[in-house]
Design an enzyme around this catalytic site. Structure first.
Site, PDB file in Angstrom:
ATOM      1  N   CYS A  87       0.860  -1.190   0.000  1.00 13.78           N
ATOM      2  CA  CYS A  87       0.000   0.000   0.000  1.00 13.78           C
ATOM      3  C   CYS A  87       0.892   1.235   0.000  1.00 13.78           C
ATOM      4  O   CYS A  87       2.001   1.206   0.519  1.00 13.78           O
ATOM      5  CB  CYS A  87      -0.884   0.053   1.239  1.00 13.78           C
ATOM      6  SG  CYS A  87      -2.000  -1.344   1.436  1.00 13.78           S
ATOM      7  N   PHE A 305     -13.051  -9.500 -23.574  1.00 14.63           N
ATOM      8  CA  PHE A 305     -12.161  -9.805 -22.452  1.00 14.63           C
ATOM      9  C   PHE A 305     -13.029 -10.329 -21.297  1.00 14.63           C
ATOM     10  O   PHE A 305     -12.923  -9.871 -20.158  1.00 14.63           O
ATOM     11  CB  PHE A 305     -11.373  -8.569 -22.023  1.00 14.63           C
ATOM     12  CG  PHE A 305     -10.567  -7.936 -23.121  1.00 14.63           C
ATOM     13  CD1 PHE A 305      -9.288  -8.374 -23.419  1.00 14.63           C
ATOM     14  CD2 PHE A 305     -11.089  -6.888 -23.865  1.00 14.63           C
ATOM     15  CE1 PHE A 305      -8.541  -7.779 -24.431  1.00 14.63           C
ATOM     16  CE2 PHE A 305     -10.355  -6.287 -24.876  1.00 14.63           C
ATOM     17  CZ  PHE A 305      -9.085  -6.733 -25.162  1.00 14.63           C
ATOM     18  N   ASN A 310     -17.766 -13.084 -15.630  1.00 12.36           N
ATOM     19  CA  ASN A 310     -18.146 -12.218 -14.520  1.00 12.36           C
ATOM     20  C   ASN A 310     -19.231 -11.212 -14.912  1.00 12.36           C
ATOM     21  O   ASN A 310     -20.143 -10.929 -14.134  1.00 12.36           O
ATOM     22  CB  ASN A 310     -16.901 -11.483 -14.016  1.00 12.36           C
ATOM     23  CG  ASN A 310     -17.161 -10.647 -12.783  1.00 12.36           C
ATOM     24  OD1 ASN A 310     -17.560 -11.166 -11.744  1.00 12.36           O
ATOM     25  ND2 ASN A 310     -16.934  -9.352 -12.882  1.00 12.36           N
ATOM     26  N   CYS A 400      -8.906  -0.622 -15.756  1.00 12.62           N
ATOM     27  CA  CYS A 400      -7.985  -0.668 -14.614  1.00 12.62           C
ATOM     28  C   CYS A 400      -6.780   0.242 -14.840  1.00 12.62           C
ATOM     29  O   CYS A 400      -5.791   0.154 -14.113  1.00 12.62           O
ATOM     30  CB  CYS A 400      -7.533  -2.101 -14.337  1.00 12.62           C
ATOM     31  SG  CYS A 400      -6.688  -2.903 -15.716  1.00 12.62           S
TER      32      CYS A 400
END
Length: 445
Positions: A87, A305, A310, A400
């Site tokens: 992080c 893709f 999903n 993303c």
């Protein structure tokens, strides 16, 4: 010939006034015009920082003392946040992290052709701790400590951070770092296991141990005992990804699963399959994608893709026909398995090279009314050039990487689409990863 000696770094901390934040989450200061990138510093702060490297055009530093703190600063929830590279924004409040990600997306849209959506939608949020269901943990035996370390790399170097738990990982994994270290240290192969991949479903979690050499019988039994004690599926990977195999439980399907109750779906996956790391964001993301596409009865929908389905399967609950296309043949198989598992007959999965023109493929011959695209970080510039051939009324792009989304949005706008709305999704709280979603409509609608 003598080797050029690297210039010694200044040993004393220097005072830095932070002006803004870089896209990788570091504070930016200036020293006589030279950029200084400061880990652990926020805009509006004055810090004392130590040099970690210096180059001709910029310096890199790490904050060691905050002289004047910004209101956005908070105490990191993790004891290892200053050192661990897993992080980079734990010292920044959640609201400030979201604003930073929104600003990043805006800047990229502006940079690539001055594009801006008609509407900015509210950011998608999730719990900031215990959310991460997939990760690759490094493993290293350190002789000087007589200890095995397990965790993520330190910031800006290859050393492993010495951690005993991780508050960002799913607790089924994050709370077991210490027993995992103890397990590995007690094995004969303690020097020859370089990584452990972890994956979690709704009901089960798995660890995949990369073993460089065949394991002894006692090591194998130790892993099985660990799996039994902690209710974990245990896998070995002696060579490449194709060699991954489960050793515990001994029977049953090598699958984990997650549910999408809104669509009455169960999605099964192998622990090495790509799945979204944040299950709460994923469920909300799928809901938003279906809502934005506004599927009407009888419509044909293309999901590019598509992975294991999903988005494909939720879309199929409303559409007449959904075609899922994926470049990874193993995921095509997984998509078909999930369609069968959920009793969906209006779905077809196909493998294809998505860098090539696929508009002449038999499955594309009838065209599509709506399109969803969820590409990797490299984006889908070539695909976006082909999409206009279908004349779809609406396209939803899940991203993303804000840079490639903005680039591809420029292609879409140039080819007759309007950017109607966009917004960020905090898939990776406490990191600089910017996930987002954009909706395009054909101008002549």
């Amino acid at each position: 010939m003598s080797r050029r000696r690297r210039k010694a770094l200044p040993s004393e901390p220097v005072r830095c006034v932070i002006e803004t934040l870089s896209h990788d989450g570091r504070g930016i200061a200036r020293d006589n015009g030279k950029a200084q990138f400061v880990d652990g510093a926020l805009p509006g702060e004055t810090v004392m920082a130590k040099f970690t490297s210096t180059r001709s055009k910029f310096d890199e530093l790490r904050a060691v003392e905050v002289l004047e703190a910004d209101d956005a600063r908070m105490t990191p929830p993790c004891d290892f946040a200053d050192l661990c590279g897993g992080c980079s924004l734990q010292h920044m409040s959640g609201e400030s992290q979201i604003r930073f990600k929104e600003d990043t997306l805006r800047e990229h849209f502006a940079h690539f052709g001055g594009i801006e959506p008609d509407e900015w939608v509210a950011p998608m949020r999730s719990p900031a701790l215990g959310y991460r269901r997939k990760a690759r943990l490094g493993v290293k035996y350190v002789p000087a400590r007589e200890s095995v370390l397990v965790g993520f790399r330190e910031k800006r170097n290859s050393f492993l951070t010495d951690i005993d738990r991780c508050v960002v990982l799913d607790p089924r994994i994050g709370d077991r770092i210490t027993p995992l270290r103890e397990l590995l240290h007690g094995m004969d192969a303690y020097r020859r296991i370089p990584q452990v991949e972890v994956a979690c479903g709704d009901d089960s979690a798995a660890m995949i141990f990369r073993n460089m050499d065949p394991l002894s019988d006692s090591d194998r039994q130790s892993l099985i005992d660990f799996g039994q004690a902690h209710d974990l599926h245990i896998y070995l990977q002696p060579k490449g990804p194709d060699t991954v195999h489960r050793i515990w439980p001994e029977t049953g399907e090598e699958r984990l699963s997650y549910d999408m109750e809104e669509f009455d779906l169960t999605m099964k996956f192998h622990p090495m399959d790509f799945t979204q790391v944040n299950v709460d964001i994923n469920r909300n993301m799928v809901h938003r994608a279906v809502e934005w596409l506004d599927i009407q009865p009888g419509e044909r929908v293309l999901d590019l893709f598509c992975g294991l389905g999903n988005f494909t399967l939720p879309l199929a609950r409303s559409a007449g026909q959904v075609v899922g296309v994926e470049g990874d043949d193993a995921m095509v198989v997984r998509g078909r398995e999930n369609a069968e598992l959920n009793g969906l007959s209006n779905v077809a999965f196909h493998g294809a090279d998505l860098q090539a023109d696929f508009t002449a493929q038999p499955w594309a011959a009838e065209g599509f009314d709506k399109i969803l695209i969820d590409p990797p970080r490299s984006g889908a510039q070539e695909v976006c050039e082909y999409l206009t051939a279908f004349g779809a009324k609406r396209i939803v792009y899940v991203s993303c990487n804000p840079a490639t989304l903005a680039r591809d949005a420029g292609v879409m706008v140039r080819n007759g689409y309007r950017l109607v709305r966009a917004g960020v999704m905090d898939m990776f709280p406490h990191t600089t990863h910017v996930e987002s979603m954009a909706m395009f409509e054909r101008v002549d609608n």
